[in-house]
Every structure is written in structure tokens, then in C-alpha cells.
Design a protein around this motif. Structure first.
Motif, PDB file in Angstrom:
ATOM      1  N   LEU A   1       0.862  -1.260  -0.182  1.00  7.81           N
ATOM      2  CA  LEU A   1       0.027  -0.052   0.005  1.00  7.81           C
ATOM      3  C   LEU A   1       0.955   1.382  -0.004  1.00  7.81           C
ATOM      4  N   HIS A   2       2.065   1.208   0.772  1.00  5.22           N
ATOM      5  CA  HIS A   2       2.800   2.139   0.990  1.00  5.22           C
ATOM      6  C   HIS A   2       3.332   2.804  -0.554  1.00  5.22           C
TER       7      HIS A   2
ATOM      8  N   SER B   1       2.221   1.708  -3.585  1.00  6.62           N
ATOM      9  CA  SER B   1       1.216   2.076  -4.567  1.00  6.62           C
ATOM     10  C   SER B   1       0.871   3.333  -4.329  1.00  6.62           C
ATOM     11  N   THR B   2       0.881   3.940  -3.199  1.00  2.13           N
ATOM     12  CA  THR B   2       0.580   5.215  -2.995  1.00  2.13           C
ATOM     13  C   THR B   2       1.502   6.252  -3.347  1.00  2.13           C
TER      14      THR B   2
ATOM     15  N   ILE C   1       1.873   7.186  -7.031  1.00  2.81           N
ATOM     16  CA  ILE C   1       1.095   8.081  -7.723  1.00  2.81           C
ATOM     17  C   ILE C   1       1.757   9.273  -7.915  1.00  2.81           C
ATOM     18  N   TYR C   2       2.624   9.738  -6.999  1.00  7.09           N
ATOM     19  CA  TYR C   2       3.590  10.997  -6.774  1.00  7.09           C
ATOM     20  C   TYR C   2       4.689  10.905  -7.721  1.00  7.09           C
TER      21      TYR C   2
ATOM     22  N   GLU D   1      -5.553  13.904  -5.828  1.00  5.09           N
ATOM     23  CA  GLU D   1      -5.787  12.580  -5.646  1.00  5.09           C
ATOM     24  C   GLU D   1      -4.882  11.841  -4.896  1.00  5.09           C
ATOM     25  N   TYR D   2      -3.412  12.430  -5.284  1.00  4.82           N
ATOM     26  CA  TYR D   2      -2.524  11.786  -4.394  1.00  4.82           C
ATOM     27  C   TYR D   2      -2.466  12.172  -2.737  1.00  4.82           C
TER      28      TYR D   2
ATOM     29  N   LYS E   1      -5.167   9.930  -0.892  1.00  4.69           N
ATOM     30  CA  LYS E   1      -4.597   8.607  -0.813  1.00  4.69           C
ATOM     31  C   LYS E   1      -3.702   8.619   0.344  1.00  4.69           C
ATOM     32  N   VAL E   2      -2.846   9.512   0.508  1.00  2.00           N
ATOM     33  CA  VAL E   2      -1.758   9.878   1.331  1.00  2.00           C
ATOM     34  C   VAL E   2      -2.553   9.950   2.765  1.00  2.00           C
TER      35      VAL E   2
ATOM     36  N   SER F   1      -5.437   8.981   3.660  1.00  2.00           N
ATOM     37  CA  SER F   1      -6.039   7.530   4.073  1.00  2.00           C
ATOM     38  C   SER F   1      -4.637   6.510   4.638  1.00  2.00           C
ATOM     39  N   TYR F   2      -3.772   6.394   3.776  1.00  2.00           N
ATOM     40  CA  TYR F   2      -2.811   5.837   4.142  1.00  2.00           C
ATOM     41  C   TYR F   2      -2.219   6.060   5.510  1.00  2.00           C
TER      42      TYR F   2
END
Length: 215
Positions: free
Chosen positions: A59-60, A62-63, A66-67, A179-180, A183-184, A186-187
Motif C-alpha cells: 500500500l505504501h 502503490s501510494t 502516484i506521486y 488525488e495523491y 490517498k496519502v 488515508s494511508y
């Protein structure tokens, strides 16, 4: 004086086999005792709660991608858009320098902001990139206004085109970064709670920076 004898326990049979397999899959820093003992205890609790170190690491990564990585088959992504924006800024500064003179204060300020940006044109520190991107955007706006007031028709058209390219890239970056950042958020909420916070440290999956002011 006689020391008290410590009570011990032994894991037998299938339990020992399962824990052995789990320990063998731990990242290297977590395999040394007593770290491994703590890690195994946390992993046992995590398995009950449905949390896993490998899952957190995935998860780390994949997030973070995005950046840092291209998001489509054409190579577009936050980093490529930032690079395009910096190219537009460099061209605008060159044209403005021809209008106002290379020693003009606004030209110098924009060039310094671009140099500072180029020093951190990698995706490792989103908060730093955010700060320097904002500084560059502000300097470009001041320079564009000053140069446009002094430019002839030809130079004014060039400045307008470059300014449009710069602001268009900025808008694209902000949309993708939204978007990034979501996600950050949430992570980071996931890895801040126990036992995920312990597992995240063991698996090198700590909190991520947002493309936003450093907190």
C-alpha cells in the motif's frame, strides 16, 4: 541468596512451524532477537485484525507511485508535469530577461526560484517540492506582469504563450496532487494505529509526505 527461577513455556508442533515460517519472512532488521520476538507477537495480533506487513508495504509503494511515476501510457504524471512547468518557467524568464534586462530584480528573483526548484526536482520530498513550486509560481507571476507591461507585441505574445503553458501545467499538477494527497491521508491514518504502526516500522512503510505544506 537464591535467584527465583523464571517460568518458561515452549511452543510445540504446528505452532512452532507456523511461527518459523512467519519469522523467515520478516524483513532483515526484524529477524534478530528480541526484535523478532516482538515482531512475531505483533504479527500474531495483526493476523487476527487482518493487517499484514507485506500488505502495508504494498500500500505504501502503490501510494508513493502516484506521486513519483507516470500515470498513463504517454508518460504523464505529477513529476513530468512539474518538469514541463519548469521548462515553461525557464523560457519565460529568458524572454522576460530580454525585455527587462538580465539584472532586473524580478528576473533575478524568478531565476533564483527556478534554481532552487531544480535542486529538488526529484520525488523524494513532496513537501519540499510543494514549497519551492509555490515560490516559483509566485516569482513567475510577478515577472510576467512586469515584463508584459514593457514588452513589444512580439515579446508580449511569447510571454503570454509561456505563461499559459506554465499555468496549465500548474492546474494539471494540482488536480493530480489532490488525488495523491487523498490517498496519502488515508494511508497515513492506517499506519498511525496499532498494530499497523509497529508493522509499518518493521517493513519500512512509514508515513508518506503530501504535496502540501510540511506539517
Amino acid at each position: 541468596m537464591q535467584l527465583e527461577q523464571q517460568e518458561t513455556f515452549t511452543i510445540h508442533g504446528p505452532q512452532l512451524e507456523v511461527l518459523g515460517r512467519v519469522e523467515s519472512k520478516l524483513p532483515p532488521p526484524a529477524r534478530k532477537r528480541p526484535v523478532a520476538a516482538l515482531a512475531l507477537a505483533v504479527l500474531a495480533l495483526a493476523s487476527v485484525l487482518g493487517v499484514g506487513g507485506g500488505r502495508l508495504r504494498a500500500l505504501h509503494d502503490s501510494t508513493a507511485r502516484i506521486y513519483s511515476a507516470a500515470q498513463d501510457e504517454y508518460g504523464h504524471g505529477i513529476q513530468s508535469d512539474l518538469a514541463d512547468q519548469a521548462d515553461a518557467a525557464a523560457s519565460l524568464i529568458r524572454v522576460a530577461g530580454g525585455v527587462l534586462g538580465e539584472q532586473d530584480a524580478d528576473v533575478q528573483a524568478a531565476r533564483q526560484a527556478l534554481d532552487a526548484w531544480n535542486e529538488t526536482a526529484d520525488p523524494d520530498r513532496p513537501a519540499v517540492q510543494y514549497e519551492r513550486n509555490n515560490t516559483l509560481a509566485g516569482a513567475v507571476e510577478v515577472l510576467y506582469t512586469a515584463a508584459s507591461d514593457e514588452a513589444d507585441t512580439r515579446a508580449k505574445g511569447q510571454l503570454q504563450d509561456l505563461h499559459d503553458a506554465f499555468t496549465s501545467a500548474q492546474a494539471t499538477i494540482e488536480r493530480a496532487a489532490a488525488e495523491y494527497n487523498s490517498k496519502v491521508e488515508s494511508y497515513n491514518a492506517t499506519v498511525s494505529a496499532f498494530p499497523a504502526n509497529v508493522l509499518a516500522g518493521l517493513w519500512g512503510a512509514g508515513p508518506l509526505e503530501a504535496f502540501a505544506p510540511a506539517g
